[in-house]
Design a protein around this motif. Structure first.
Motif, PDB file in Angstrom:
ATOM      1  N   ASP A  53      44.070  54.287  21.214  1.00  0.00           N
ATOM      2  CA  ASP A  53      43.630  52.963  20.766  1.00  0.00           C
ATOM      3  C   ASP A  53      44.743  51.935  20.749  1.00  0.00           C
ATOM      4  O   ASP A  53      44.597  50.860  20.158  1.00  0.00           O
ATOM      5  CB  ASP A  53      43.021  53.072  19.356  1.00  0.00           C
ATOM      6  CG  ASP A  53      41.832  54.017  19.317  1.00  0.00           C
ATOM      7  OD1 ASP A  53      41.005  53.951  20.243  1.00  0.00           O
ATOM      8  OD2 ASP A  53      41.757  54.824  18.370  1.00  0.00           O
ATOM      9  N   ASP A  55      47.223  48.917  21.699  1.00  0.00           N
ATOM     10  CA  ASP A  55      46.981  47.637  22.384  1.00  0.00           C
ATOM     11  C   ASP A  55      47.915  47.435  23.573  1.00  0.00           C
ATOM     12  O   ASP A  55      47.536  46.808  24.566  1.00  0.00           O
ATOM     13  CB  ASP A  55      47.163  46.471  21.405  1.00  0.00           C
ATOM     14  CG  ASP A  55      46.159  46.502  20.264  1.00  0.00           C
ATOM     15  OD1 ASP A  55      44.957  46.673  20.551  1.00  0.00           O
ATOM     16  OD2 ASP A  55      46.579  46.361  19.098  1.00  0.00           O
ATOM     17  N   ARG A  78      43.365  53.834  32.324  1.00  0.00           N
ATOM     18  CA  ARG A  78      43.589  52.887  31.236  1.00  0.00           C
ATOM     19  C   ARG A  78      44.400  51.661  31.657  1.00  0.00           C
ATOM     20  O   ARG A  78      44.754  50.843  30.809  1.00  0.00           O
ATOM     21  CB  ARG A  78      44.291  53.583  30.070  1.00  0.00           C
ATOM     22  CG  ARG A  78      43.452  54.705  29.465  1.00  0.00           C
ATOM     23  CD  ARG A  78      44.177  55.404  28.344  1.00  0.00           C
ATOM     24  NE  ARG A  78      44.443  54.503  27.222  1.00  0.00           N
ATOM     25  CZ  ARG A  78      45.201  54.834  26.181  1.00  0.00           C
ATOM     26  NH1 ARG A  78      45.751  56.044  26.137  1.00  0.00           N
ATOM     27  NH2 ARG A  78      45.400  53.972  25.208  1.00  0.00           N
ATOM     28  N   GLU A  81      42.920  48.414  30.637  1.00  0.00           N
ATOM     29  CA  GLU A  81      42.546  48.301  29.226  1.00  0.00           C
ATOM     30  C   GLU A  81      43.712  47.983  28.303  1.00  0.00           C
ATOM     31  O   GLU A  81      43.515  47.430  27.216  1.00  0.00           O
ATOM     32  CB  GLU A  81      41.918  49.625  28.761  1.00  0.00           C
ATOM     33  CG  GLU A  81      40.692  50.061  29.554  1.00  0.00           C
ATOM     34  CD  GLU A  81      40.242  51.455  29.172  1.00  0.00           C
ATOM     35  OE1 GLU A  81      40.904  52.072  28.293  1.00  0.00           O
ATOM     36  OE2 GLU A  81      39.243  51.931  29.742  1.00  0.00           O
ATOM     37  N   VAL A  82      44.921  48.357  28.691  1.00  0.00           N
ATOM     38  CA  VAL A  82      46.096  48.252  27.823  1.00  0.00           C
ATOM     39  C   VAL A  82      47.112  47.310  28.466  1.00  0.00           C
ATOM     40  O   VAL A  82      47.408  47.419  29.654  1.00  0.00           O
ATOM     41  CB  VAL A  82      46.726  49.642  27.601  1.00  0.00           C
ATOM     42  CG1 VAL A  82      47.941  49.543  26.688  1.00  0.00           C
ATOM     43  CG2 VAL A  82      45.700  50.613  27.031  1.00  0.00           C
TER      44      VAL A  82
END
Length: 296
Positions: A53, A55, A78, A81-82
Motif C-alpha cells: 500500500d 504511495d 505496480r 500505481e506507485v
C-alpha cells in the motif's frame, strides 16, 4: 501522510551510509518513510510485496539502481500505481540529469517531499526488459567489452586503461551492416553503421549527451544512427557527441519513433549501463506514460 520506501544498495560501502541517513531524514520531514536495503532482484521483489500500500518508492542510487527498481515494479504489475522517486547517489546519474534533479542528495530528497510529479515513458526491448535511460549498440558497446577485464582487474587504474582501449577500439572497429527500421520505415542509407543509440534520456557515460533532444514524456524513442567511417571523422564524431552536436552531422541520422527494429551483424548492446552478449537483432518499443516520477 504520504508513505514511502527508500531503496538503497545493500552492497554499497560505509562511505555512503551518511548520505543515506541524510536522505532518509530529509524524506522524513514530509513523509512516513522506511529504508530498505536490497542486493538482488529477489530482494526488490520481496520489498515491494511487503509494502503493498506504499504511495512511493524512492531509489537511492544511480541509473543501474533505477533500472532495477523500475523493472521490479513492472514485473510486479505496480509501475503504474506507485510514484517513483530518484535521489542520485550513483556513479552514473544520467537520467537524473535529464529530469533536472539537483546533484545534492538532500536537495533531491526534498524534491520528493514537495510532491510534484510527471508522467514518464518507459522503453521496453525485445526481451521485455525496460530501458529507463538509453541503450546503444556498436563501437561504444564493443569498446566497453574490451575494457571490462581491465576495469575488473585493476580497479580505479583499470578505468584509465579502459578509457584508452575505448578510444583505440572506437577508431579501428569496422562498421556493421544493419537494417534499421523505425515505425515500419527502413532507413535507406547503405553505409556501414558504427553506432545506433536509442533512448528516453539525453545523457550516457556520466554526462555525454548522446540523445540531446530526448524528452522522457513525449511518447517517442529518440534514435541516433552514426555512419561515420574514417578514423578522422570518428574522432570528430566523438568530440561532437561530448558537445551534443553530433545530430547535426551529415553522417548521422537522428529521428524519433515508437518502435525500433535493428537486424544484421551481431553486436553487443549497452542498456542502462549493462553490457549484453552479441546479437544479430534488437528491438525496442515505447510505453507512453508508463510510470510517474517525482520531479522539480
Amino acid at each position: 501522510m504520504t508513505s514511502l520506501i527508500a531503496i538503497a544498495n545493500a552492497d554499497a560501502g560505509t562511505s555512503d551510509d551518511a548520505a543515506v541517513d541524510e536522505v532518509v531524514a530529509a524524506l522524513g520531514e514530509g513523509a512516513d518513510v522506511e529504508l530498505v536495503r536490497t542486493s538482488s532482484p529477489d530482494d526488490l521483489a520481496e520489498a515491494l510485496a511487503q509494502h503493498p500500500d506504499v504511495d512511493g518508492v524512492v531509489v537511492l542510487g544511480g541509473d543501474g539502481s533505477l533500472h532495477a527498481v523500475v523493472q521490479a515494479m513492472r514485473d510486479a504489475g505496480r509501475l503504474g500505481e506507485v510514484v517513483v522517486g530518484l535521489v542520485p547517489l550513483g556513479t552514473g546519474n544520467d537520467f537524473a540529469a535529464t529530469l533536472g534533479l539537483p546533484d545534492g542528495h538532500v536537495e533531491a530528497a526534498r524534491i520528493v517531499v514537495a510532491g510534484r510529479t510527471r508522467a514518464i515513458d518507459v522503453v521496453v526491448d525485445g526481451r521485455d526488459t525496460v530501458v529507463v535511460n538509453a541503450a546503444h549498440i556498436g563501437i561504444g558497446a564493443e569498446a566497453a567489452a574490451a575494457a571490462r577485464p581491465w576495469k575488473k582487474a585493476l580497479g580505479p587504474v583499470g578505468y584509465a586503461v579502459g578509457a584508452a582501449l575505448t578510444g583505440l577500439k572506437g577508431l579501428t572497429t569496422p562498421g556493421a551492416r544493419l537494417r534499421i527500421t523505425v515505425d515500419g520505415k527502413t532507413l535507406t542509407r547503405k553505409e556501414p553503421v558504427i553506432q545506433v543509440a536509442i533512448g528516453n534520456g539525453r545523457y550516457v557515460g556520466g554526462g555525454a549527451p548522446l540523445l540531446p533532444r530526448a524528452d522522457p514524456s513525449d511518447g517517442l524513442i529518440d534514435v541516433s544512427v552514426s555512419y561515420t567511417e574514417s578514423p578522422r571523422r570518428r574522432i570528430a564524431y566523438a568530440f561532437s557527441v561530448r558537445r551534443g552536436e553530433h545530430h547535426r552531422r551529415d553522417d548521422v541520422v537522428y529521428l524519433r519513433g515508437t518502435e525500433i527494429d535493428v537486424r544484421g551483424d551481431a553486436l553487443r548492446c549497452t542498456s542502462d549501463g549493462e553490457l549484453t552478449e552479441a546479437s544479430p537483432r534488437y528491438s525496442w518499443r515505447i510505453e507512453p506514460a508508463a510510470m510517474t516520477m517525482y520531479v522539480p
